[in-house]
Design an enzyme around this catalytic site. Sequence first.
Site, PDB file in Angstrom:
ATOM      1  N   CYS A   7     -10.504   9.545  -7.157  1.00 38.80           N
ATOM      2  CA  CYS A   7     -10.127  11.040  -6.808  1.00 38.80           C
ATOM      3  C   CYS A   7      -8.984  11.101  -6.016  1.00 38.80           C
ATOM      4  O   CYS A   7      -8.144  11.946  -5.977  1.00 38.80           O
ATOM      5  CB  CYS A   7     -11.427  11.449  -5.932  1.00 38.80           C
ATOM      6  SG  CYS A   7     -12.854  11.267  -6.713  1.00 38.80           S
ATOM      7  N   LEU A   8      -8.798  10.089  -5.056  1.00 36.52           N
ATOM      8  CA  LEU A   8      -7.668   9.948  -4.336  1.00 36.52           C
ATOM      9  C   LEU A   8      -6.240   9.847  -4.946  1.00 36.52           C
ATOM     10  O   LEU A   8      -5.382  10.504  -4.536  1.00 36.52           O
ATOM     11  CB  LEU A   8      -7.707   8.856  -3.126  1.00 36.52           C
ATOM     12  CG  LEU A   8      -8.865   8.811  -2.185  1.00 36.52           C
ATOM     13  CD1 LEU A   8      -8.788   7.591  -1.589  1.00 36.52           C
ATOM     14  CD2 LEU A   8      -8.769  10.046  -1.335  1.00 36.52           C
TER      15      LEU A   8
ATOM     16  N   ARG B  10      -2.613  23.969   0.985  1.00 34.29           N
ATOM     17  CA  ARG B  10      -2.457  23.181  -0.167  1.00 34.29           C
ATOM     18  C   ARG B  10      -3.565  22.254   0.198  1.00 34.29           C
ATOM     19  O   ARG B  10      -4.174  21.912  -1.183  1.00 34.29           O
ATOM     20  CB  ARG B  10      -1.194  22.497  -0.161  1.00 34.29           C
ATOM     21  CG  ARG B  10      -0.862  21.701  -1.426  1.00 34.29           C
ATOM     22  CD  ARG B  10      -1.419  20.337  -1.471  1.00 34.29           C
ATOM     23  NE  ARG B  10      -0.877  19.702  -0.380  1.00 34.29           N
ATOM     24  CZ  ARG B  10      -1.361  18.706   0.357  1.00 34.29           C
ATOM     25  NH1 ARG B  10      -2.836  18.333  -0.105  1.00 34.29           N
ATOM     26  NH2 ARG B  10      -0.937  18.179   1.361  1.00 34.29           N
TER      27      ARG B  10
ATOM     28  N   GLU C 250      -4.986  10.459   2.913  1.00 34.04           N
ATOM     29  CA  GLU C 250      -4.705   9.991   1.600  1.00 34.04           C
ATOM     30  C   GLU C 250      -3.951   8.623   1.485  1.00 34.04           C
ATOM     31  O   GLU C 250      -3.117   8.874   0.493  1.00 34.04           O
ATOM     32  CB  GLU C 250      -4.256  11.174   0.850  1.00 34.04           C
ATOM     33  CG  GLU C 250      -4.693  12.512   0.870  1.00 34.04           C
ATOM     34  CD  GLU C 250      -5.667  12.647  -0.110  1.00 34.04           C
ATOM     35  OE1 GLU C 250      -5.955  11.800  -1.164  1.00 34.04           O
ATOM     36  OE2 GLU C 250      -6.451  13.514  -0.102  1.00 34.04           O
TER      37      GLU C 250
ATOM     38  N   THR D  11     -13.767   8.790   4.645  1.00 29.98           N
ATOM     39  CA  THR D  11     -13.605   8.401   5.933  1.00 29.98           C
ATOM     40  C   THR D  11     -14.619   8.362   7.091  1.00 29.98           C
ATOM     41  O   THR D  11     -15.288   9.341   7.083  1.00 29.98           O
ATOM     42  CB  THR D  11     -12.172   9.155   6.615  1.00 29.98           C
ATOM     43  OG1 THR D  11     -11.274   9.000   5.505  1.00 29.98           O
ATOM     44  CG2 THR D  11     -11.473   8.477   7.882  1.00 29.98           C
TER      45      THR D  11
HETATM   46  P1  FAD Z   1      -6.211   3.530  10.406  1.00 28.53           P
HETATM   47  O1  FAD Z   1      -6.659   3.140   9.174  1.00 28.53           O
HETATM   48  O2  FAD Z   1      -7.033   3.075  11.593  1.00 28.53           O
HETATM   49  O3  FAD Z   1      -4.803   3.229  10.683  1.00 28.53           O
HETATM   50  C1  FAD Z   1      -4.056   3.370  11.929  1.00 28.53           C
HETATM   51  C2  FAD Z   1      -2.819   2.842  11.748  1.00 28.53           C
HETATM   52  O4  FAD Z   1      -2.827   1.234  11.264  1.00 28.53           O
HETATM   53  C3  FAD Z   1      -1.931   3.275  10.262  1.00 28.53           C
HETATM   54  O5  FAD Z   1      -0.629   3.300  10.753  1.00 28.53           O
HETATM   55  C4  FAD Z   1      -2.053   2.524   9.580  1.00 28.53           C
HETATM   56  O6  FAD Z   1      -1.297   2.577   8.404  1.00 28.53           O
HETATM   57  C5  FAD Z   1      -2.091   1.087   9.996  1.00 28.53           C
HETATM   58  N1  FAD Z   1      -2.626  -0.049   9.217  1.00 28.53           N
HETATM   59  C6  FAD Z   1      -4.030  -0.058   8.796  1.00 28.53           C
HETATM   60  N2  FAD Z   1      -4.260  -1.203   8.170  1.00 28.53           N
HETATM   61  C7  FAD Z   1      -3.167  -1.683   8.192  1.00 28.53           C
HETATM   62  C8  FAD Z   1      -2.479  -2.912   7.542  1.00 28.53           C
HETATM   63  N3  FAD Z   1      -3.437  -3.662   6.690  1.00 28.53           N
HETATM   64  N4  FAD Z   1      -1.419  -3.242   7.691  1.00 28.53           N
HETATM   65  C9  FAD Z   1      -0.435  -2.459   8.344  1.00 28.53           C
HETATM   66  N5  FAD Z   1      -0.854  -1.495   8.994  1.00 28.53           N
HETATM   67  C10 FAD Z   1      -2.234  -0.980   9.030  1.00 28.53           C
HETATM   68  N6  FAD Z   1     -10.785  11.659   4.927  1.00 28.53           N
HETATM   69  C11 FAD Z   1     -11.680  11.974   4.064  1.00 28.53           C
HETATM   70  O7  FAD Z   1     -12.460  11.154   3.538  1.00 28.53           O
HETATM   71  N7  FAD Z   1     -11.815  13.577   3.615  1.00 28.53           N
HETATM   72  C12 FAD Z   1     -11.051  14.354   4.071  1.00 28.53           C
HETATM   73  O8  FAD Z   1     -11.144  15.537   3.835  1.00 28.53           O
HETATM   74  C13 FAD Z   1      -9.903  14.040   5.180  1.00 28.53           C
HETATM   75  N8  FAD Z   1      -9.395  15.088   5.529  1.00 28.53           N
HETATM   76  C14 FAD Z   1      -8.361  14.627   6.491  1.00 28.53           C
HETATM   77  C15 FAD Z   1      -7.865  15.887   7.343  1.00 28.53           C
HETATM   78  C16 FAD Z   1      -6.945  15.415   8.422  1.00 28.53           C
HETATM   79  C17 FAD Z   1      -6.311  16.264   9.335  1.00 28.53           C
HETATM   80  C18 FAD Z   1      -6.905  14.177   9.087  1.00 28.53           C
HETATM   81  C19 FAD Z   1      -5.865  13.672   9.784  1.00 28.53           C
HETATM   82  C20 FAD Z   1      -7.395  13.050   8.266  1.00 28.53           C
HETATM   83  C21 FAD Z   1      -8.191  13.362   7.050  1.00 28.53           C
HETATM   84  N9  FAD Z   1      -8.984  12.189   6.455  1.00 28.53           N
HETATM   85  C22 FAD Z   1      -9.730  12.576   5.487  1.00 28.53           C
HETATM   86  C23 FAD Z   1      -8.919  10.814   6.923  1.00 28.53           C
HETATM   87  C24 FAD Z   1      -7.528  10.170   6.574  1.00 28.53           C
HETATM   88  O9  FAD Z   1      -7.810  10.108   5.020  1.00 28.53           O
HETATM   89  C25 FAD Z   1      -7.498   8.993   7.355  1.00 28.53           C
HETATM   90  O10 FAD Z   1      -7.307   9.120   8.720  1.00 28.53           O
HETATM   91  C26 FAD Z   1      -6.802   7.849   6.847  1.00 28.53           C
HETATM   92  O11 FAD Z   1      -7.101   7.379   5.718  1.00 28.53           O
HETATM   93  C27 FAD Z   1      -6.237   6.790   8.032  1.00 28.53           C
HETATM   94  O12 FAD Z   1      -7.251   6.344   8.526  1.00 28.53           O
HETATM   95  P2  FAD Z   1      -7.410   6.140   9.886  1.00 28.53           P
HETATM   96  O13 FAD Z   1      -6.998   7.380  10.750  1.00 28.53           O
HETATM   97  O14 FAD Z   1      -8.672   5.522  10.427  1.00 28.53           O
HETATM   98  O15 FAD Z   1      -6.181   4.995  10.557  1.00 28.53           O
END
Ligand code: FAD
Length: 391
Positions: A245-246, A97, A370, A139
Amino acid sequence: MISLTPDPHDFLDLDRELSCEERGIRDAVRDFAADRLSPQVADWYETGSLPARELAKDFGVMGLLGMHLEGYGCAGTSAVAYGIACRELEAVDSGLRSFVSVQGSLAMYAIHRWGSEQQRQQWLPAMAAGEAIGCFGLTEPDAGSDPGSMRTHAVRDGSDWVLSGTKMWITNGTVADVAVVWAQTDHGIRGFVVPAGTPGFTAHEVKHKLSLRASLTAELVLDGVRLPADAVFPEVRGLRGPLSCLNEARYGILCGVVGAARSSYQAALEYTLTREQFGKPLAGFQLTQRKLADLLIEVNRAGLVALQIGRLKDAGRLHHHHVSFGKMANVRAALDVARTARAMLGANGISLEYPVMRHMANLETVLTYEGTEEMHALSLGQALTGLPAFR
Ligand code: FAD
C-alpha cells in the site's frame, strides 16, 4: 510559424507527452482546484482545520478517490493520470493531496488488493463516492521507520478477533468511517478492517502541528476492539501487506510534490518580475536569475522523473526501488525549491498570503512520512549493492 521559445511554465514541453485523456484530467483537476480549493486553503492552514466531509464528496464527484483502481465505482485511470491529479492537488497544498492519497492509495488500495469480496463490496463504492472516509493505521508511538516492531496485536477469542494497541500520526483518523489497522498476530502481521463506531475504538486529534496543517491527524486507540472473524484480510501476512500500500501512496507523493515545487517556483518568478529594488525588478539581477534557473531545473527534472515512473507503472515494469528513487529525488527537489523560493520573496515569503512557506513547511512532513529520506536511501543502497543496511 511555430515558436520554439520554451514556455517558463512547461519548459521541457512535457505536456505534449501526455495523452488526450491525461490532459483532460489535468485541466479538470486544475480548474476544480482553482475554484474549490485555492481560495480557502490558507484559512484551513491557518486554523488547522479541514471540511473533510464536504471535501470528500467533492473529490468523489471529481472521481479522484481510488481513481487508478478498477471497478467498485472507481475511475480506473492510468497511473500517469492519477499522478497528474496528485500534482495538481499538491500545487494547492500537500494536505489536500494527502487526503486523496490516504483514501485512495492506502485505505482503498488495501481493501481492493487484499480485502475479501464482501469487504470490497461493503466499503469501496462508498469510499469512491466520498460518502465514507478511510484511514490507514500502521505507525505507532514506538514504531515508525521500523513497522515490524509494532506492538498493536490481535488475538482470537472464539471466532472473533480482539485488537489492542495505539496507532499514531494517522491522517484522517478523526473523521474516518473505517480504519485499516495492521496488527501482530500469532501468524505474523495482518490487516483488519475496523468500522470507526466499534466499541473500544477512539480517535484523538494530534494538535500543535507546524506542518500539514490543512490535514487532520490522529492518534487511534484500540482498547479491546472486538471484531468478527471476517474483519481480517483473508490472505496477506507480514509486512508485504502494508508495504504494498505504501508503494502505491509513495507513487502519488513523488508526482504530487512536483506540484508544490511548481507552485513555489511560479510564485518566485512572478514575485521577482514585479518587485523592484535598487531601481529595477529583482528578476533583473544576476544572483536572482541564477536562483530562478536552479528552480526551473529542479521543477522540470522532478516532472520528468514522475512521468517516467508513471509510464513504468502503467507498463507493469515498476519496482519498489524505482519508487524510492522518485520519492527521495522529488521530495528533496521540492523542498530545495520551496526553501529557495521562500527566501526570494523576502519578508513576504513568510506570509500565508503567498504559498511558498506553507509548501515548505508541508514538505517537511512529506520528507518524513511514507518512508523518510534515510529509508529510501537505504532502499537504493540495497538495490545497488545487494547489501541491506537497515539494521
Ligand atoms: P523514526 O522512525 O523514529 O525516525 C526518526 C529519524 O531517524 C528519521 O530521520 C529516520 O530517517 C531516522 N532513522 C530511523 N531508522 C534509521 C536507520 N536505520 N538508519 C538511519 N536513520 C534512521 N503513518 C501511518 O501509518 N498512517 C498515516 O496516515 C500517517 N500520516 C502521517 C501524517 C503526518 C502529518 C506525519 C508527520 C506522519 C504520518 N505518518 C502516518 C507517520 C509516518 O509515516 C512516520 O512518521 C514515518 O514513518 C517516520 O517514523 P517516525 O516519525 O517514528 O520516525
